[in-house]
Design a protein around this motif. Structure first.
Motif, PDB file in Angstrom:
ATOM      1  N   ARG A  17      11.739  -8.373   4.306  1.00 45.90           N
ATOM      2  CA  ARG A  17      10.292  -7.717   4.794  1.00 45.90           C
ATOM      3  C   ARG A  17      10.528  -7.131   6.130  1.00 45.90           C
ATOM      4  N   ARG A  18      11.122  -7.933   7.215  1.00 45.56           N
ATOM      5  CA  ARG A  18      11.023  -7.436   8.510  1.00 45.56           C
ATOM      6  C   ARG A  18      11.917  -6.298   8.930  1.00 45.56           C
ATOM      7  N   ILE A  19      13.048  -6.445   7.750  1.00 43.95           N
ATOM      8  CA  ILE A  19      14.082  -5.449   7.927  1.00 43.95           C
ATOM      9  C   ILE A  19      13.589  -3.889   7.518  1.00 43.95           C
ATOM     10  N   ARG A  21      10.390  -3.083   7.409  1.00 47.19           N
ATOM     11  CA  ARG A  21       9.013  -2.593   8.096  1.00 47.19           C
ATOM     12  C   ARG A  21       9.062  -1.115   8.391  1.00 47.19           C
ATOM     13  N   GLU A  22       7.768  -0.511   7.961  1.00 49.63           N
ATOM     14  CA  GLU A  22       7.958   1.066   8.559  1.00 49.63           C
ATOM     15  C   GLU A  22       7.238   1.198   9.888  1.00 49.63           C
ATOM     16  N   THR A  23       6.430   0.237  10.024  1.00 52.09           N
ATOM     17  CA  THR A  23       5.579   0.400  11.368  1.00 52.09           C
ATOM     18  C   THR A  23       6.044  -0.563  12.396  1.00 52.09           C
ATOM     19  N   ARG A  24       6.355  -0.492  13.628  1.00 58.24           N
ATOM     20  CA  ARG A  24       6.803  -1.206  14.588  1.00 58.24           C
ATOM     21  C   ARG A  24       5.796  -1.187  15.552  1.00 58.24           C
ATOM     22  N   LEU A  25       5.653  -2.538  16.264  1.00 57.34           N
ATOM     23  CA  LEU A  25       4.666  -2.347  17.157  1.00 57.34           C
ATOM     24  C   LEU A  25       5.087  -2.900  18.680  1.00 57.34           C
ATOM     25  N   SER A  26       4.626  -2.572  19.731  1.00 59.93           N
ATOM     26  CA  SER A  26       5.165  -2.984  20.993  1.00 59.93           C
ATOM     27  C   SER A  26       4.036  -3.224  22.146  1.00 59.93           C
ATOM     28  N   ALA A  27       4.125  -4.300  22.692  1.00 59.59           N
ATOM     29  CA  ALA A  27       2.932  -4.609  23.693  1.00 59.59           C
ATOM     30  C   ALA A  27       2.902  -3.559  24.757  1.00 59.59           C
ATOM     31  N   ASP A  28       4.103  -2.757  24.880  1.00 58.10           N
ATOM     32  CA  ASP A  28       3.924  -1.531  25.741  1.00 58.10           C
ATOM     33  C   ASP A  28       3.013  -0.563  25.285  1.00 58.10           C
ATOM     34  N   CYS A 295      -4.772  -8.683  13.852  1.00 56.15           N
ATOM     35  CA  CYS A 295      -3.320  -8.124  13.593  1.00 56.15           C
ATOM     36  C   CYS A 295      -3.436  -7.166  12.786  1.00 56.15           C
ATOM     37  N   GLU A 296      -3.891  -7.350  11.400  1.00 52.65           N
ATOM     38  CA  GLU A 296      -3.726  -6.360  10.573  1.00 52.65           C
ATOM     39  C   GLU A 296      -4.614  -5.010  10.972  1.00 52.65           C
ATOM     40  N   SER A 297      -5.745  -5.071  11.687  1.00 52.07           N
ATOM     41  CA  SER A 297      -6.472  -4.093  12.026  1.00 52.07           C
ATOM     42  C   SER A 297      -5.570  -3.113  13.062  1.00 52.07           C
ATOM     43  N   ALA A 298      -5.096  -3.989  14.054  1.00 51.02           N
ATOM     44  CA  ALA A 298      -4.123  -3.298  15.123  1.00 51.02           C
ATOM     45  C   ALA A 298      -3.234  -2.211  14.285  1.00 51.02           C
ATOM     46  N   LEU A 299      -2.530  -2.894  13.475  1.00 45.96           N
ATOM     47  CA  LEU A 299      -1.264  -2.386  12.681  1.00 45.96           C
ATOM     48  C   LEU A 299      -1.836  -1.327  11.841  1.00 45.96           C
ATOM     49  N   SER A 300      -2.932  -1.174  11.386  1.00 47.38           N
ATOM     50  CA  SER A 300      -3.406  -0.144  10.482  1.00 47.38           C
ATOM     51  C   SER A 300      -3.612   1.177  11.360  1.00 47.38           C
ATOM     52  N   VAL A 301      -3.823   0.789  12.701  1.00 47.63           N
ATOM     53  CA  VAL A 301      -4.275   2.190  13.603  1.00 47.63           C
ATOM     54  C   VAL A 301      -2.595   2.783  14.023  1.00 47.63           C
ATOM     55  N   PHE A 302      -1.709   1.885  14.158  1.00 48.72           N
ATOM     56  CA  PHE A 302      -0.297   2.444  14.358  1.00 48.72           C
ATOM     57  C   PHE A 302       0.317   3.218  13.207  1.00 48.72           C
ATOM     58  N   GLN A 322       4.737 -10.781  20.412  1.00 45.69           N
ATOM     59  CA  GLN A 322       5.798 -11.516  21.362  1.00 45.69           C
ATOM     60  C   GLN A 322       6.271 -12.527  20.071  1.00 45.69           C
ATOM     61  N   LYS A 323       5.146 -13.061  19.416  1.00 45.95           N
ATOM     62  CA  LYS A 323       5.538 -14.177  18.447  1.00 45.95           C
ATOM     63  C   LYS A 323       6.111 -13.896  17.199  1.00 45.95           C
ATOM     64  N   GLY A 324       6.091 -12.482  16.988  1.00 52.15           N
ATOM     65  CA  GLY A 324       6.700 -11.943  15.976  1.00 52.15           C
ATOM     66  C   GLY A 324       5.647 -11.918  14.503  1.00 52.15           C
ATOM     67  N   ASP A 325       4.327 -12.179  14.976  1.00 52.45           N
ATOM     68  CA  ASP A 325       3.628 -12.231  13.793  1.00 52.45           C
ATOM     69  C   ASP A 325       3.076 -10.858  13.309  1.00 52.45           C
ATOM     70  N   ILE A 326       3.060  -9.932  14.227  1.00 47.60           N
ATOM     71  CA  ILE A 326       3.241  -8.515  13.795  1.00 47.60           C
ATOM     72  C   ILE A 326       4.222  -8.024  14.359  1.00 47.60           C
ATOM     73  N   GLY A 327       4.559  -6.617  14.014  1.00 48.33           N
ATOM     74  CA  GLY A 327       5.196  -5.838  14.769  1.00 48.33           C
ATOM     75  C   GLY A 327       7.034  -5.853  14.219  1.00 48.33           C
TER      76      GLY A 327
END
Ligand code: PBG
Length: 327
Positions: A17-19, A21-28, A295-302, A322-327
């Motif tokens: 699933r991680r491989i 993923r279409e959306t990647r998040l970064s703290a940057d 997490c899900e709300s932020a993800l949806s925006v990206f 950072q923990k890998g829970d999203i992104g």
């Protein structure tokens, strides 16, 4: 059973699933809003935004060091001035609350990226986003004030200015002032499609910026409109905006998608105070899982196409990434 297409193959386990993923998040990509109150020493919890604070000029560095510790490298500053008047003159005071806050932050953390909200509503005694002419905001007179505010932020050391007033022509006015005064290198993030939204309620009590009469529908956008958002973004890009923004985020994901497809500048989204407050309230009532909903709300925006997210959850999201829970 003979099935050619089995989409579940790519869902069978966390690694695959991680491989895929279409959306990647970064703290940057996260920006944290910081409220600075000129009259305050220490920090004060904001009742309408549980977990958020107003900071005095003596504690604003603490707000920034918490960001850095969490992996967030930029903030957007909002000021609460000691003095308000009809024109909002303390907004461009070289010794105003934001100007002082910028200097403090940049002195302590030169690499921390400081964006400033450029608007009049926290500084005017009537709470509207510009100079009044009768009961209306005078567009062209306000452009001069906004230019002075943006310039004073740049002079104090801001890295980027973000006009949120929704006057016509403000990007061109601010750009030409900054260029003329030697700040051609300071980018402008335009609150381009900023809707007249009820989701700003908790912010207005936090920033003391509610209009004392009427509403902001004469300058902020009508939530019924979609094409108008494209027009506003196009005007801002034409006038020199480096980054455009859609605000609020969650109820306007369609607008984020459309505008990010239509323009070749970075797209920011502001997940506003009411969005944060709703999650907090539902979580406090035991109705939802705050962390997962965050997490899900932020993800949806990206996923909708934003490249930058301004959010009160910036620190928690950076840690979740950072923990890998999203992104
Ligand atoms: C200032 C401004 C507002 C917000 C950001 N800049 C309030 C408004 O337009 O009334 C709202 C942010 C939030 O709700 O989190 N004009």
């Amino acid at each position: 059973m003979e099935l050619v297409h089995r989409p579940r193959r790519l869902r069978d386990g966390d690694t695959i699933r991680r491989i895929c993923r279409e959306t990647r998040l970064s703290a940057d990509s996260l920006v944290y809003p910081i409220f600075v109150d000129e009259t305050l020493s220490g920090k004060r919890p904001i009742e309408s935004l549980p977990g958020q604070y107003q900071y005095g000029l003596d504690t604003v560095e603490e707000a920034v060091s918490e960001c850095i510790a969490a992996g967030v490298r930029s903030c957007i500053l909002f000021g609460i001035p000691a003095h308000k008047d009809a024109l909002g003159s303390s907004a461009w005071d070289p010794d105003g609350v934001i100007q002082k806050a910028i200097r403090k932050i940049k002195a302590a953390f030169p690499d921390f990226y400081v964006i400033t909200d450029v608007c009049m509503c926290e500084y005017t005694d009537h709470g509207h986003c510009g100079a009044l002419c009768g009961h209306k905001v005078d567009n062209d007179a306000t452009l001069e004030l906004l230019s002075k505010v943006a310039l004073s932020h740049a002079q104090a050391g801001a890295d980027m200015v973000a006009p949120s007033d929704m006057m016509d022509g403000r990007i061109a006015a601010i750009r030409s002032t900054l260029d003329r005064e030697g700040f051609a290198g300071i980018p402008i993030m335009a609150y381009s499609a900023k809707y007249a939204s009820s989701f700003y309620g908790p912010f207005r009590s936090a920033a003391g910026s509610a209009p004392s009469f009427g509403d902001r529908k004469g300058y902020q956008m009508d939530p019924h409109n979609r094409k108008e958002a494209i027009k506003e973004c196009a005007l801002d890009v034409e006038e020199g905006a480096d980054i455009i923004m859609v605000k609020p985020a969650l109820s306007y994901l369609d607008i984020i998608r459309e505008c990010s497809d239509a323009f070749d500048v970075p797209m920011a989204a502001y997940s506003v105070s009411g969005e944060y407050a709703m999650i907090k309230a539902a979580a406090a009532a035991g109705l939802i899982d705050e962390y997962r909903i965050m997490c899900e709300s932020a993800l949806s925006v990206f996923r909708a196409g934003a490249n930058i997210l301004i959010t009160y959850y910036a620190k928690e999201l950076a840690e979740a990434i950072q923990k890998g829970d999203i992104g």
